[in-house]
Write a protein that holds these residues in place. Structure first.
Motif, PDB file in Angstrom:
ATOM      1  N   MET A   1       1.715   8.383  -5.537  1.00  0.00           N
ATOM      2  CA  MET A   1       1.624   9.057  -6.826  1.00  0.00           C
ATOM      3  C   MET A   1       1.687   8.013  -7.932  1.00  0.00           C
ATOM      4  N   LEU A   2       0.689   7.992  -8.768  1.00  0.00           N
ATOM      5  CA  LEU A   2       0.686   7.091  -9.915  1.00  0.00           C
ATOM      6  C   LEU A   2       0.719   7.942 -11.175  1.00  0.00           C
ATOM      7  N   GLY A   3       1.774   7.777 -11.971  1.00  0.00           N
ATOM      8  CA  GLY A   3       1.896   8.519 -13.216  1.00  0.00           C
ATOM      9  C   GLY A   3       1.813   7.579 -14.398  1.00  0.00           C
TER      10      GLY A   3
ATOM     11  N   LEU B   1      -5.553   1.123  -3.907  1.00  0.00           N
ATOM     12  CA  LEU B   1      -5.940   2.529  -3.928  1.00  0.00           C
ATOM     13  C   LEU B   1      -6.547   2.942  -2.599  1.00  0.00           C
ATOM     14  N   LYS B   2      -6.239   4.159  -2.174  1.00  0.00           N
ATOM     15  CA  LYS B   2      -6.806   4.689  -0.940  1.00  0.00           C
ATOM     16  C   LYS B   2      -6.981   6.193  -1.079  1.00  0.00           C
ATOM     17  N   ASP B   3      -7.745   6.763  -0.136  1.00  0.00           N
ATOM     18  CA  ASP B   3      -7.979   8.207  -0.165  1.00  0.00           C
ATOM     19  C   ASP B   3      -6.648   8.951  -0.079  1.00  0.00           C
ATOM     20  N   GLY B   4      -6.541  10.012  -0.866  1.00  0.00           N
ATOM     21  CA  GLY B   4      -5.326  10.817  -0.849  1.00  0.00           C
ATOM     22  C   GLY B   4      -4.334  10.458  -1.940  1.00  0.00           C
ATOM     23  N   ASP B   5      -4.533   9.319  -2.599  1.00  0.00           N
ATOM     24  CA  ASP B   5      -3.652   8.953  -3.706  1.00  0.00           C
ATOM     25  C   ASP B   5      -3.896   9.886  -4.894  1.00  0.00           C
TER      26      ASP B   5
ATOM     27  N   GLY C   1     -11.495   7.843  -4.308  1.00  0.00           N
ATOM     28  CA  GLY C   1     -10.953   8.631  -3.207  1.00  0.00           C
ATOM     29  C   GLY C   1      -9.734   9.451  -3.574  1.00  0.00           C
ATOM     30  N   GLY C   2      -9.190   9.230  -4.750  1.00  0.00           N
ATOM     31  CA  GLY C   2      -7.963   9.916  -5.125  1.00  0.00           C
ATOM     32  C   GLY C   2      -8.194  11.002  -6.160  1.00  0.00           C
TER      33      GLY C   2
END
Length: 353
Positions: free
Chosen positions: A1-3, A54-58, A86-87
């Motif tokens: 999770m990046l906020g 970064l990757k899928d699902g992020d 992907g995120g």
């Protein structure tokens, strides 16, 4: 999770990984004009410093001090161009981030009303969070209001003293109106050692917290909450309280959902295909999950091609253009080779109570 919380001068970034309980964070200065490129560069710098990839699902969830649909659309476009493919990318209000930050704390802190003061050094805003305990579903209502404008930044020694006295008076007045469990302070304006009288007022009989990561961490917590089964609704300015759908005439007439409640209006859009049973009218039902009331919007589809019974398929799309208004589009899809689609449409704007 990046906020990330994007202000006029600063961007606060927080990151939480499922394998860890701690949030990593950083605060960056933005140029005078925080264009999308500058914001993305700071996010890249943060990821590089933390050695994150970064990757899928992020998920990336952003809040703004000032936001508009056009600004959010431009920001999302730039993020996709920069490689966030992907995120998931989402935008929430600071009110929404505040609620999720508080909900991630111990329950005793929000047993009663919670106040937040946000001060960037010139403008002071107050947020008031409450949750009616007898309401179902459980809802958390947050209101934001401007408290005043002040010129605290600078070298004059008496500025802090003057504002401390004024802020103490404001806090005393607000805290006397109801029972407050906790008070949060955030913003660059609260840095330094000028808080004295006001802290004595705020900390009398309740807990108080000060920090710069509240909104960005709240963005992370919002992303976490979406992956869990939550039994509450956040009543923020962008929240849609209505579920929309149509009644399936086959069998026992079940309700078929088009859009769900609880998300931001600019993310609330959906469609469903139906076969019209009778007449030239189609009903879309809007159910307010807070008030438990329903509103029906009828769309005249008589202008679409006439077809034999059960041989005409229509696509019904609902798109919100505000938390209580939007657009219904009905498109003729025909019925395969037997009855080719014309893709003619009828549209109707709606405004909910």
């Amino acid at each position: 999770m990046l906020g990330a919380d994007i202000g006029k001068q600063m961007i606060q970034i927080s990151c939480c990984q499922k394998s860890q309980n701690e949030i990593t964070e950083a605060l960056y200065q933005l140029p005078k004009e925080p264009e999308e490129e500058n914001i993305i560069n700071q996010i890249r710098e943060f990821l590089k410093e933390q050695q994150l990839f970064l990757k899928d699902g992020d998920k990336m969830i952003l809040s703004f001090s000032e936001a508009s649909p056009d600004k959010m659309k431009a920001m999302k476009k730039k993020l996709l161009e920069a490689g966030w493919q992907g995120g998931e990318i989402r935008f929430i209000s600071r009110e929404n981030a505040f609620v999720h930050y508080v909900l991630h704390q111990e329950m005793s802190l929000y047993d009663h009303t919670v106040l937040l003061f946000d001060f960037d050094g010139t403008s002071l805003f107050g947020y008031r969070l409450e949750h009616p305990k007898k309401k179902t579903p459980k809802r958390f209502q947050v209101e934001k209001s401007a408290v005043g404008s002040f010129d605290l930044l600078g070298n004059e020694k008496d500025r802090g003293r003057v504002f401390d006295e004024h802020f103490a008076s404001v806090a005393r007045q607000l805290l006397s109106k109801e029972v407050v469990s906790a008070v949060f302070l955030t913003g660059k304006g609260f840095e330094g050692d000028w808080l004295s009288k006001s802290l004595n007022v705020i900390c009398s009989g309740r807990r108080a917290f000060i920090g710069q990561n509240l909104f960005s961490s709240g963005c992370c917590y919002c992303g976490m909450a979406e992956e869990e089964e939550k039994d509450y609704m956040v009543c923020a300015p962008e929240t849609v309280f209505y579920e929309s759908g149509v009644v399936d005439g086959a069998g026992d007439e079940s309700f078929v959902t088009i859009t769900k409640a609880g998300r931001a209006w600019y993310e609330t859009k959906g469609s469903v295909d139906v076969i019209l049973e009778r007449g030239g009218k189609l009903d879309v039902i809007f159910s307010n999950l807070l008030l438990m009331e329903k509103q029906v919007e009828s769309i005249d589809v008589s202008a679409l091609p006439k077809r034999p019974r059960k041989t005409g398929r229509l696509r019904v799309e609902v798109q919100f253009l505000g938390n209580k208004k939007g657009l219904i589009t009905v498109r003729d899809l025909g019925f395969g080779a037997f009855s080719p689609a014309t893709h003619q449409v009828v549209m109707k704007e709606f405004s909910l109570l």
